[in-house]
Structures are given as structure tokens and as C-alpha cells.
Design a protein around this motif. Structure first.
Motif, short mmCIF file in Angstrom:
data_model
loop_
_atom_site.label_atom_id
_atom_site.label_comp_id
_atom_site.label_asym_id
_atom_site.label_seq_id
_atom_site.Cartn_x
_atom_site.Cartn_y
_atom_site.Cartn_z
N GLU A 33 26.65 53.38 36.92
CA GLU A 33 28.03 53.86 36.81
C GLU A 33 28.30 54.84 37.94
O GLU A 33 27.49 55.75 38.15
CB GLU A 33 28.21 54.62 35.48
CG GLU A 33 28.51 53.73 34.30
CD GLU A 33 29.82 52.97 34.47
OE1 GLU A 33 30.79 53.53 35.00
OE2 GLU A 33 29.86 51.79 34.05
N PHE A 39 31.39 55.41 44.68
CA PHE A 39 31.89 54.09 44.27
C PHE A 39 30.72 53.16 44.04
O PHE A 39 29.61 53.40 44.52
CB PHE A 39 32.89 53.52 45.30
CG PHE A 39 32.30 53.13 46.62
CD1 PHE A 39 31.66 51.91 46.81
CD2 PHE A 39 32.40 53.99 47.71
CE1 PHE A 39 31.13 51.54 48.03
CE2 PHE A 39 31.87 53.64 48.95
CZ PHE A 39 31.23 52.41 49.10
N LEU A 40 30.99 52.10 43.26
CA LEU A 40 30.00 51.06 43.01
C LEU A 40 30.33 49.88 43.90
O LEU A 40 31.45 49.35 43.86
CB LEU A 40 30.05 50.63 41.53
CG LEU A 40 29.12 49.47 41.15
CD1 LEU A 40 27.66 49.91 41.14
CD2 LEU A 40 29.51 48.90 39.78
N ARG A 42 29.60 45.94 45.10
CA ARG A 42 28.97 44.65 44.76
C ARG A 42 28.55 44.01 46.08
O ARG A 42 29.37 43.82 46.98
CB ARG A 42 29.97 43.74 44.04
CG ARG A 42 29.40 42.36 43.73
CD ARG A 42 30.42 41.42 43.11
NE ARG A 42 31.46 40.98 44.03
CZ ARG A 42 31.32 40.03 44.95
NH1 ARG A 42 30.18 39.40 45.09
NH2 ARG A 42 32.33 39.71 45.76
N VAL A 80 34.12 46.92 46.83
CA VAL A 80 34.12 48.02 45.87
C VAL A 80 34.47 47.45 44.49
O VAL A 80 35.53 46.84 44.31
CB VAL A 80 35.12 49.13 46.28
CG1 VAL A 80 35.21 50.21 45.21
CG2 VAL A 80 34.71 49.72 47.64
N ALA A 81 33.54 47.62 43.53
CA ALA A 81 33.74 47.06 42.19
C ALA A 81 34.38 48.10 41.27
O ALA A 81 35.13 47.76 40.36
CB ALA A 81 32.40 46.60 41.61
N ARG A 82 34.03 49.36 41.47
CA ARG A 82 34.60 50.47 40.68
C ARG A 82 34.51 51.72 41.53
O ARG A 82 33.53 51.87 42.27
CB ARG A 82 33.80 50.66 39.40
CG ARG A 82 34.62 50.27 38.17
CD ARG A 82 34.13 50.92 36.91
NE ARG A 82 32.71 50.82 36.70
CZ ARG A 82 32.13 49.85 36.03
NH1 ARG A 82 32.83 48.85 35.56
NH2 ARG A 82 30.83 49.86 35.84
N SER A 83 35.51 52.59 41.42
CA SER A 83 35.47 53.74 42.31
C SER A 83 35.93 55.02 41.63
O SER A 83 36.90 55.03 40.88
CB SER A 83 36.37 53.50 43.53
OG SER A 83 36.30 54.60 44.40
N ARG A 84 35.18 56.09 41.93
CA ARG A 84 35.63 57.44 41.60
C ARG A 84 35.63 58.27 42.89
O ARG A 84 35.34 59.45 42.89
CB ARG A 84 34.72 58.06 40.53
CG ARG A 84 34.82 57.28 39.20
CD ARG A 84 33.93 57.87 38.14
NE ARG A 84 34.32 59.22 37.77
CZ ARG A 84 33.56 60.03 37.04
NH1 ARG A 84 32.38 59.63 36.61
NH2 ARG A 84 33.97 61.25 36.74
N HIS A 89 38.80 52.07 47.21
CA HIS A 89 39.50 51.53 46.04
C HIS A 89 38.93 50.17 45.70
O HIS A 89 38.43 49.45 46.58
CB HIS A 89 41.00 51.44 46.33
CG HIS A 89 41.55 52.77 46.76
ND1 HIS A 89 41.85 53.07 48.08
CD2 HIS A 89 41.79 53.90 46.04
CE1 HIS A 89 42.26 54.32 48.16
NE2 HIS A 89 42.24 54.84 46.94
N GLU A 90 39.06 49.82 44.40
CA GLU A 90 38.56 48.54 43.92
C GLU A 90 39.08 47.42 44.81
O GLU A 90 40.28 47.38 45.13
CB GLU A 90 39.02 48.35 42.48
CG GLU A 90 38.13 47.40 41.72
CD GLU A 90 38.56 47.32 40.26
OE1 GLU A 90 38.73 48.36 39.62
OE2 GLU A 90 38.73 46.18 39.79
#
Ligand SMILES: NC(=O)c1ccc[n+]([C@@H]2O[C@H](COP(=O)([O-])OP(=O)(O)OC[C@H]3O[C@@H](n4cnc5c(N)ncnc54)[C@H](OP(=O)(O)O)[C@@H]3O)[C@@H](O)[C@H]2O)c1
Length: 342
Positions: A33, A39-40, A42, A80-84, A89-90
Motif C-alpha cells: 500500500e 505511489f504504487l 505496476r 501508476v496504479a494508486r497514488s498518495r 496520478h493513477e
């Protein structure tokens, strides 16, 4: 994606001499996470490069080693699969460095956003990435080619060498490649447009260089060291330049390797200069402008060796040291949304 798993290739042990598949382990872990500011990613493509042999060893080189039990290090192209993270950005495509795994976290350090209109995404790992920039900067800044000079380049069909030879031609030089098979040599001459190519595994290099370089060698772009470097030494011109960029022939050596005769460097006042691409971030904008322009104009051709599936990374990486790759070695880890059919 709470239940998703992240397949990773870990460094299981450090090799002595030639690495083998036993030095790697395929493993599954939960997809991590992203924390605040992360960011995550892929993974779409993973780059496999000769320098990774150095990272498998414990000794500190110009970069720290990979950790045993952790994913192997390496450059990745992903989405980017998910971002904080405020800047990512996704859905963004990025060049990152989260290694041999399907998903990785990044805080944005060293990450470059990618524009798919610049070319295929995987090019950011090769002709428009670290290997291309190595070719461009070391040839232009250390080699300083002038029209009419003769440039010899080893590993001439590979990620770095293929770009070196073509830039030498763009600069008006005579360009001679050295490669490890007849098929690679045909590609170097017929597709890349070099003037000649020598197969160092089957040809007498000394005689071949005399024929292919009748006016001697002004620049030897060395990607391999060893017997090719030794042979070229005897053909250097006064004032020759040697960007010393790679020594792949000795990366798996367990003891001292027989050295070449360096006397021609002395009598010809030749300059040998070591080169590390990461010292030259100031040249990246010039490199991207020129090489992407030459790609669009068809002046630079680019070949990739794409292997399917993360699980095949160790086998493909080991093949780098046997010359099994023909072009820039890339692993397709997941679907590439910019390619039809993926
Ligand atoms: N200094 C830097 O900043 C920097 C940056 C990037 C790359 N490099 C170096 O540049 C060189 C080329 O890298 P690359 O990414 O473009 O790889 P590559 O050329 O795409 O692949 C490696 C090639 O090296 C050749 N090779 C393997 N073992 C050899 C041996 N014992 N003797 C002679 N040639 C051998 C093989 O081609 P053949 O079949 O033709 O032998 C193989 O296909 C490497 O030495 C790498 O470490 C340095």
C-alpha cells in the motif's frame, strides 16, 4: 487490490564467478500500500542490464549492492496504479527503479514521467534511456568524433553499441562494429548501416581490423575489454580516444584477467577515460532531443529483445553474458496499454 499478489524475483545468494538461476528465487508477497508521499507502480517492462552482475556482488562499486532476500534492483517502466503522491496520478506512465517485481512503491526520487507519444514505452529503458544516453554522452564527450575519422565499437548490436555506431555514422565517421555472431554482424552492417563488422568469436581480429580500418582507429568505444580491447590497441592512431564504458568480458571473472598491452596508449598520446552515465544528468535534455529526433527521422534504428513474463527474468539475465540477447533486453512483466494486442 487487497487480495492481489506481487510476484517478485529475489536475490537468493551472491554468485561466485558466473551467476546461475540458483542465485534467484521467485516469491509472492502482498501488493504493498502506498504511504503518504508514495505511489504504487505496476510494472509493464523491466530492464535487464549487464551492470546488475556488479549489484549481485557484496563489494561496493560505484553503487551499493542489491540485498540478499530482497527483490533484484533494476529500472522499470510502469503505470501508476494508486497514488498518495501529489505529482503522480493513477494512469501516469513512469520510468522508475523498483526492480524485478510486478508492483513497487516509489516516493518519486529519480522517477521520470513518460509521454507515450515519444515512442514505445520500453524505449525509456534503452535507446531513449540509460543505455542510449551512455552511447550519446561517452561517444560525443569523450570520443569527440569528427567526420572522416574511424570509430570501432564493441557489443555493436547491443543496447549501447547499436546507438554508438549509428551516431558515429550520423557524425560522418567510418564505423566498424565488433559482435559475437554472424547474424549480429549482418544486422550491424545491413540494418544499422555501419561500414563493417567483425565477429570476434570466429575471425582473426588483428587481420580483420587491418582490413576494416585501413586508416587506423581514431575512437574505440569499449563495451567489453579483454581480447577485443587488446586487439584494437595495435591499430590506434596518434591522438586516439577510448571511452572505457564497459568490461563485460570480465564481469564473471574470479581472479585477475590477462591485461592488454597499454604501451600504444602511451606512444600515441591516447586518452582513456572511465565513464559512468549517472554523472551526466546535465546532458539528458540534449540526449533526448537529439536521439528522439534521429529516431523519428529514421536515422537511428532500434532493436529490442523482449522476453515475456517476470519468471523468465533470471534465465534471460544470465543470457546477457552469453550474448543470447540480440538488442536491448527487456522483460514484459504486464500488459502495455499503449500497444494494440496487449
Ligand atoms: N559506464 C556506464 O555508465 C555504462 C552504462 C550502460 C552500459 N555500460 C556497459 O556497456 C556494455 C554494454 O551494455 P548493454 O546494456 O548495451 O548490453 P548489450 O550489449 O545489449 O548486451 C551485452 C552484450 O555483451 C556481449 N558480451 C557478453 N559477454 C561478452 C564477452 N565475454 N566478451 C565480449 N562481449 C561479450 C554480448 O554481445 P556479443 O554477442 O556481441 O558478444 C551481449 O549481447 C556493458 O559492458 C555495460 O556494463 C556501461
Amino acid at each position: 487490490m487487497p487480495d492481489a499478489t506481487n510476484r517478485r524475483i529475489l536475490l537468493r545468494s551472491r554468485p561466485v564467478g558466473e551467476p546461475g538461476e540458483e542465485n534467484f528465487a521467485l516469491d509472492e508477497a502482498p501488493v504493498p500500500e502506498p504511504g503518504e508521499g508514495q505511489f504504487l507502480g505496476r510494472t509493464v517492462y523491466l530492464s535487464l542490464d549487464p551492470y546488475m552482475r556488479g549489484r549481485m556482488a557484496a563489494g561496493r562499486s560505484y553503487a551499493s549492492p542489491a540485498e540478499v532476500g530482497q527483490p533484484m534492483v533494476g529500472a522499470t517502466v510502469g503505470q501508476v496504479a494508486r497514488s498518495r503522491h501529489p505529482d503522480y496520478h493513477e494512469g501516469d506512465f513512469v520510468l522508475g527503479y523498483w526492480g524485478w517485481q510486478e508492483f513497487g512503491l516509489s516516493d518519486g526520487t529519480g522517477v521520470r514521467k513518460l509521454d507515450p507519444r515519444m515512442g514505445p514505452l520500453s524505449y525509456a529503458l534503452g535507446v531513449l534511456g540509460m543505455p542510449g544516453m551512455t552511447a550519446y554522452v561517452a561517444l560525443l564527450d569523450i570520443g569527440r568524433p569528427s567526420a572522416g575519422e574511424t570509430v570501432v565499437v564493441s557489443a555493436a548490436s547491443g543496447a549501447v553499441g547499436s546507438v554508438v555506431g549509428q551516431i558515429a555514422k550520423i557524425k560522418g565517421c567510418r564505423a566498424v562494429g565488433v559482435a559475437g555472431s554472424d547474424a549480429k554482424c549482418r544486422f550491424v552492417v545491413e540494418e544499422l548501416g555501419l561500414d563493417a563488422c567483425l565477429n570476434y568469436k570466429t575471425q582473426d581480429l588483428d587481420r580483420g581490423l587491418a582490413d576494416a580500418c585501413p586508416d587506423g582507429v581514431d575512437i574505440y568505444y569499449d563495451n567489453v575489454g579483454g581480447k577485443v580491447l587488446a586487439a584494437v590497441m595495435g591499430h590506434l592512431n596518434r591522438g586516439a580516444r577510448i571511452p572505457l564504458v564497459g568490461l563485460i568480458s570480465q564481469y564473471n571473472a574470479t581472479g585477475p584477467t590477462p591485461g592488454p598491452d597499454l604501451m600504444p596508449l602511451l606512444v600515441n598520446r591516447a586518452l582513456v577515460q572511465g565513464f559512468i552515465v549517472s554523472d551526466h544528468p546535465d546532458r539528458e535534455a540534449d540526449f533526448l532531443r537529439d536521439v528522439s529526433g534521429w529516431l523519428k527521422e529514421g536515422k537511428i534504428k532500434y532493436r529490442e529483445a523482449i522476453v515475456e513474463g517476470l519468471e523468465n527474468s533470471p534465465r534471460a539475465f544470465l543470457g546477457l553474458f552469453q550474448g543470447e540477447n540480440f538488442g536491448k533486453l527487456i522483460v514484459r512483466v504486464g500488459p502495455d496499454p499503449t500497444r494494440s494486442g496487449d
